[in-house]
Design a protein around this motif. Structure first.
Motif, PDB file in Angstrom:
ATOM      1  N   UNK A  87       0.754  -1.154   0.049  1.00 42.21           N
ATOM      2  CA  UNK A  87       0.151  -0.062  -0.125  1.00 42.21           C
ATOM      3  C   UNK A  87       0.818   1.439  -0.055  1.00 42.21           C
ATOM      4  N   UNK A  88       0.457   2.360  -0.600  1.00 40.70           N
ATOM      5  CA  UNK A  88       1.296   3.641  -0.372  1.00 40.70           C
ATOM      6  C   UNK A  88      -0.104   4.766  -0.431  1.00 40.70           C
ATOM      7  N   UNK A  89       0.230   5.963  -0.349  1.00 43.78           N
ATOM      8  CA  UNK A  89      -1.061   6.817  -0.473  1.00 43.78           C
ATOM      9  C   UNK A  89      -1.654   7.239  -1.547  1.00 43.78           C
ATOM     10  N   UNK A  90      -0.422   7.663  -2.594  1.00 44.14           N
ATOM     11  CA  UNK A  90      -1.160   8.033  -4.088  1.00 44.14           C
ATOM     12  C   UNK A  90      -0.288   6.978  -4.976  1.00 44.14           C
ATOM     13  N   UNK A  91      -1.075   7.092  -6.192  1.00 39.72           N
ATOM     14  CA  UNK A  91      -0.660   6.324  -7.367  1.00 39.72           C
ATOM     15  C   UNK A  91       0.517   7.334  -8.047  1.00 39.72           C
ATOM     16  N   UNK A  92       1.767   6.510  -8.092  1.00 40.23           N
ATOM     17  CA  UNK A  92       2.859   7.504  -8.582  1.00 40.23           C
ATOM     18  C   UNK A  92       2.872   8.229  -9.888  1.00 40.23           C
ATOM     19  N   UNK A  93       2.017   7.585 -10.819  1.00 41.10           N
ATOM     20  CA  UNK A  93       1.692   8.449 -12.132  1.00 41.10           C
ATOM     21  C   UNK A  93       0.677   9.500 -12.000  1.00 41.10           C
ATOM     22  N   UNK A  94      -0.084   9.712 -10.965  1.00 45.69           N
ATOM     23  CA  UNK A  94      -0.821  10.855 -10.722  1.00 45.69           C
ATOM     24  C   UNK A  94      -0.125  12.069 -10.635  1.00 45.69           C
ATOM     25  N   UNK A  95      -0.826  13.175 -10.711  1.00 45.20           N
ATOM     26  CA  UNK A  95      -0.269  14.431 -10.570  1.00 45.20           C
ATOM     27  C   UNK A  95       0.447  14.589  -9.195  1.00 45.20           C
ATOM     28  N   UNK A  96      -0.296  14.279  -7.933  1.00 47.43           N
ATOM     29  CA  UNK A  96      -0.032  14.489  -6.700  1.00 47.43           C
ATOM     30  C   UNK A  96       1.046  13.513  -6.303  1.00 47.43           C
ATOM     31  N   UNK A 104       3.042  11.792  -8.302  1.00 49.14           N
ATOM     32  CA  UNK A 104       4.484  12.086  -9.085  1.00 49.14           C
ATOM     33  C   UNK A 104       5.126  13.317  -8.629  1.00 49.14           C
ATOM     34  N   UNK A 105       4.249  14.209  -8.100  1.00 48.51           N
ATOM     35  CA  UNK A 105       5.105  15.524  -7.676  1.00 48.51           C
ATOM     36  C   UNK A 105       5.728  15.304  -6.163  1.00 48.51           C
ATOM     37  N   UNK A 106       5.234  14.438  -5.335  1.00 49.54           N
ATOM     38  CA  UNK A 106       5.736  14.533  -4.193  1.00 49.54           C
ATOM     39  C   UNK A 106       7.012  13.544  -4.123  1.00 49.54           C
ATOM     40  N   UNK A 107       8.199  13.728  -3.512  1.00 50.56           N
ATOM     41  CA  UNK A 107       9.210  12.901  -3.876  1.00 50.56           C
ATOM     42  C   UNK A 107       9.027  11.488  -2.987  1.00 50.56           C
ATOM     43  N   UNK A 108       9.994  10.674  -3.697  1.00 49.23           N
ATOM     44  CA  UNK A 108       9.888   9.285  -3.069  1.00 49.23           C
ATOM     45  C   UNK A 108      10.315   9.147  -1.432  1.00 49.23           C
ATOM     46  N   UNK A 109       9.218   8.601  -0.694  1.00 50.66           N
ATOM     47  CA  UNK A 109       9.693   8.716   0.841  1.00 50.66           C
ATOM     48  C   UNK A 109       8.763   7.384   1.209  1.00 50.66           C
ATOM     49  N   UNK A 110       8.608   7.226   2.641  1.00 46.10           N
ATOM     50  CA  UNK A 110       8.151   5.888   3.230  1.00 46.10           C
ATOM     51  C   UNK A 110       6.674   5.821   2.937  1.00 46.10           C
ATOM     52  N   UNK A 111       5.982   6.884   2.695  1.00 50.69           N
ATOM     53  CA  UNK A 111       4.593   6.958   2.529  1.00 50.69           C
ATOM     54  C   UNK A 111       4.029   7.102   1.205  1.00 50.69           C
ATOM     55  N   UNK A 112       4.938   7.772   0.253  1.00 48.14           N
ATOM     56  CA  UNK A 112       4.614   8.144  -1.123  1.00 48.14           C
ATOM     57  C   UNK A 112       5.535   7.515  -2.008  1.00 48.14           C
ATOM     58  N   UNK A 113       5.163   6.678  -2.934  1.00 50.43           N
ATOM     59  CA  UNK A 113       6.278   6.077  -3.825  1.00 50.43           C
ATOM     60  C   UNK A 113       6.960   7.248  -4.647  1.00 50.43           C
ATOM     61  N   UNK A 114       6.301   8.084  -5.345  1.00 49.74           N
ATOM     62  CA  UNK A 114       6.780   9.272  -6.135  1.00 49.74           C
ATOM     63  C   UNK A 114       7.303   8.539  -7.693  1.00 49.74           C
ATOM     64  N   UNK A 124      -2.698   2.186  -3.957  1.00 48.72           N
ATOM     65  CA  UNK A 124      -2.804   3.719  -3.435  1.00 48.72           C
ATOM     66  C   UNK A 124      -4.039   3.919  -2.665  1.00 48.72           C
ATOM     67  N   UNK A 125      -3.832   3.909  -1.314  1.00 43.66           N
ATOM     68  CA  UNK A 125      -4.993   4.248  -0.430  1.00 43.66           C
ATOM     69  C   UNK A 125      -5.737   5.681  -0.699  1.00 43.66           C
ATOM     70  N   UNK A 126      -5.018   6.474  -0.958  1.00 43.55           N
ATOM     71  CA  UNK A 126      -5.983   7.934  -1.026  1.00 43.55           C
ATOM     72  C   UNK A 126      -6.202   8.315  -2.279  1.00 43.55           C
ATOM     73  N   UNK A 127      -5.521   8.078  -3.233  1.00 35.00           N
ATOM     74  CA  UNK A 127      -5.534   8.558  -4.723  1.00 35.00           C
ATOM     75  C   UNK A 127      -4.950   7.628  -5.907  1.00 35.00           C
ATOM     76  N   UNK A 128      -6.011   7.431  -6.929  1.00 29.14           N
ATOM     77  CA  UNK A 128      -5.244   6.676  -8.207  1.00 29.14           C
ATOM     78  C   UNK A 128      -5.889   5.299  -8.126  1.00 29.14           C
ATOM     79  N   UNK A 129      -5.306   4.758  -9.238  1.00 27.89           N
ATOM     80  CA  UNK A 129      -5.563   3.374  -9.412  1.00 27.89           C
ATOM     81  C   UNK A 129      -4.727   2.336  -8.870  1.00 27.89           C
TER      82      UNK A 129
END
Ligand code: HEM
Length: 525
Positions: free
Chosen positions: A35-44, A46-56, A80-85
């Motif tokens: 699980x991660x918070x956001x899908x990496x290829x979405x605007x949100x 993709x724009x947050x750098x890679x870290x423990x809760x967002x893949x980036x 992605x728990x919060x946003x994306x496919x």
């Protein structure tokens, strides 16, 4: 009251996510993943750098050493728990071949293709029978004559570059960012062969009236594809910032430029047909071939003006940064591996004795040069993700990693998106033993496993275009110059590599800066 609406909205959002995640889990939950918070290829995401809760966006690069190993599976899922496919990521060559090969029920996702038809329908952004029409028309324009032209234009551009004061008669040239040169080279070759528009190295960016030069128009279009796609048309009127005005003007000028070129070539060709001239031999550039087909066969059977413009734009989109960055990466790897550079140099001298000028006829003989380009392409694959949607329930067979010797049969339901992860594939030890090492010899006489250009019917249309340009440029440059790293005081090769070769994955995999040093070779070497 406001609190009530906020609570309802939050509850609605949570319910929607739970339904989406449950549906995805039932579809692809049998494949290991996380699980991660956001899908990496979405605007949100993709724009947050890679870290423990967002893949980036760069996660496949940053985690390449363990992403698949930790699950003992070459296919994994990401929820992605919060946003994306929720999608499947694949690093298995067998699975990639099944997904990308003919007759498979896999197609490019419509939403991903919207970004790349902004200047008109084209071969990259089309699917089903319409893609067949596009490919049938575009493919013949990539032929031996156009490759010969790629070679000659590359040589012409190289000599223009060498006549610049910073290179001419210099024994040592230190370059802070060699991408500046490779980008210019790749742009020039696409302009000349892709659009039939040869450019000059020293042309000013703006003329005396303040209009952009053709080179500036093409550069601005090439570097602003993402904002052009993402910014809605009304924003240009409501917030006409300097940057937006520049982007708008560049895209409109590009369209006008190409439209005028079609008109001019069309008129010229009709005149030549009246004079019974044989144009099949004399028209070499890709753009000219597309216009010729229109003149000979009519717009119904061939490509119409909008489609020619759309395809010209796609050649720029698909072929500019990809070729430029791989050329820089190749030179960086050769500077890091002096023995490999010496080997290629000796081979070039053997193929081209007496300093004669290389020609397209030498392409096959210069296979060691091409092998260095293939190897840099494998280590830093610019087209880093190939996405396909599944239109039918399918079973993918791939060697089991958990139980070696057995085949894992993985059901993938209709509606699943699989991302063929080029980094994962290009670093797969089963396909490329000792995958982290720069070993051009792995390609000698064996190019079937070049995955970085794709696979199957949608394999890169510009593959030989790119490899011809690369072979010509690298041969000319390596024959004249020894390439070294341009290092900071006291820096080691390893430190240079860690500082410089850390790619960013956005539209393509790119490097910010590639500082190199060139030492002129003596005729006697
Ligand atoms: C090093 C340079 C290049 C690399 C690594 C590269 C990589 C790729 C890859 C991986 C694909 C397949 C995408 C997929 O299956 O989803 C592709 C498709 C394509 N490439 Fe390239 N490319 C390069 C250079 C070029 C050049 C120079 C051109 C044109 C002048 C070009 C034109 C195209 C086109 C038109 C397609 C779409 C083909 C179709 O969908 O039928 N590429 N490229």
């Amino acid at each position: 009251m406001l609190n009530f609406y906020v609570c309802v909205a939050i509850l609605g959002f949570i319910t929607w996510r739970i339904v989406r995640l449950t549906e995805a889990y039932l579809r692809i939950g049998h494949i290991p993943g996380f699980f991660t918070l956001f899908e990496p290829t979405t605007a949100i995401g993709g724009s947050i750098p890679s870290n423990s809760w967002n893949l980036g966006l760069s996660f496949t690069w940053l985690r390449k050493d363990y992403l698949y190993k930790q699950y003992q599976s070459e296919l994994i899922t990401i929820f992605p728990v919060l946003w994306g496919d929720c999608n499947v990521y694949n690093s298995s060559p067998e699975a990639a071949r099944q997904i990308l090969s003919t007759n498979a029920p896999w197609h490019r996702p419509e939403k991903a293709m919207k970004a790349i038809d902004i200047m008109g329908p084209n071969v990259f952004a089309s699917e089903f029978d319409y893609w067949k029409k596009q490919r049938r028309n575009a493919s013949p324009a990539f032929n031996a004559s156009s490759y010969r032209m790629v070679w000659d234009e590359t040589a012409r551009t190289y000599h223009q570059m060498m006549s610049r004061p910073e290179w001419k008669s210099k024994a040592v040239v230190s370059v802070d960012n060699f991408n500046v040169y490779t980008r210019k080279l790749a742009l020039f070759i696409i302009a000349a062969v892709g659009f039939g528009l040869p450019l000059e190295w020293d042309e000013p960016r703006y003329n005396s009236r303040g209009d952009m030069s053709a080179e500036e128009v093409i550069t601005q279009v090439s570097t602003n594809i993402l904002p052009r796609y993402a910014v809605p048309w009304w924003v240009y009127y409501v917030f006409p910032t300097k940057k937006l005005k520049l982007i708008d003007s560049a895209f409109k000028s590009m369209e006008l430029l190409l439209r005028n070129l079609i008109k001019k070539r069309n008129t010229e060709m009709k005149k030549r047909i009246e004079l019974n001239e044989d144009m099949d031999q004399s028209i070499k550039d890709v753009f000219g071939r597309l216009v010729l087909s229109q003149v000979q066969n009519g717009a119904k059977l061939s490509l119409n003006d909008r489609e020619i413009i759309g395809n010209s734009f796609i050649f720029l989109f698909a072929g500019h940064e990809t070729t430029a960055h791989t050329l820089s990466a190749t030179l960086a790897m050769l500077a890091l591996h002096e023995d490999e550079q010496e080997h290629v140099y000796q081979h070039i001298k053997k193929v081209l004795p007496d300093d004669r000028a290389p020609t397209f006829a030498d392409y096959d003989a210069l296979d060691t040069v091409l092998a260095t380009f293939y190897e840099a392409l494998r280590l830093y694959p610019p087209a880093y993700m190939l996405t396909r949607d599944n239109h039918e329930d399918t079973i993918i067979a791939t060697p089991s990693i958990k139980t070696p010797g057995e085949t894992a049969k993985i059901p993938l339901k209709k509606g699943t998106t699989v991302m063929s992860d080029m980094v994962g594939l290009c670093y797969n030890e089963r396909l490329y033993p000792d995958a982290k090492t720069f070993k051009p010899s792995r390609w000698y006489g064996n190019v079937d496993r070049v995955f970085a250009f794709g696979y199957g019917p949608r394999i890169c249309l510009g593959m030989k275009f790119a490899t011809t340009e690369a072979t010509a440029f690298l041969t000319l440059l390596l024959r004249d110059w020894k390439v070294e790293l341009n290092m900071l005081d006291g820096e080691t090769k390893e430190r240079w590599k860690t500082r410089i070769l850390k790619p960013e994955l956005v539209i393509t995999l790119t490097f910010d800066q590639v500082p190199l040093k060139f030492i002129r070779r003596q005729a006697s070497e």
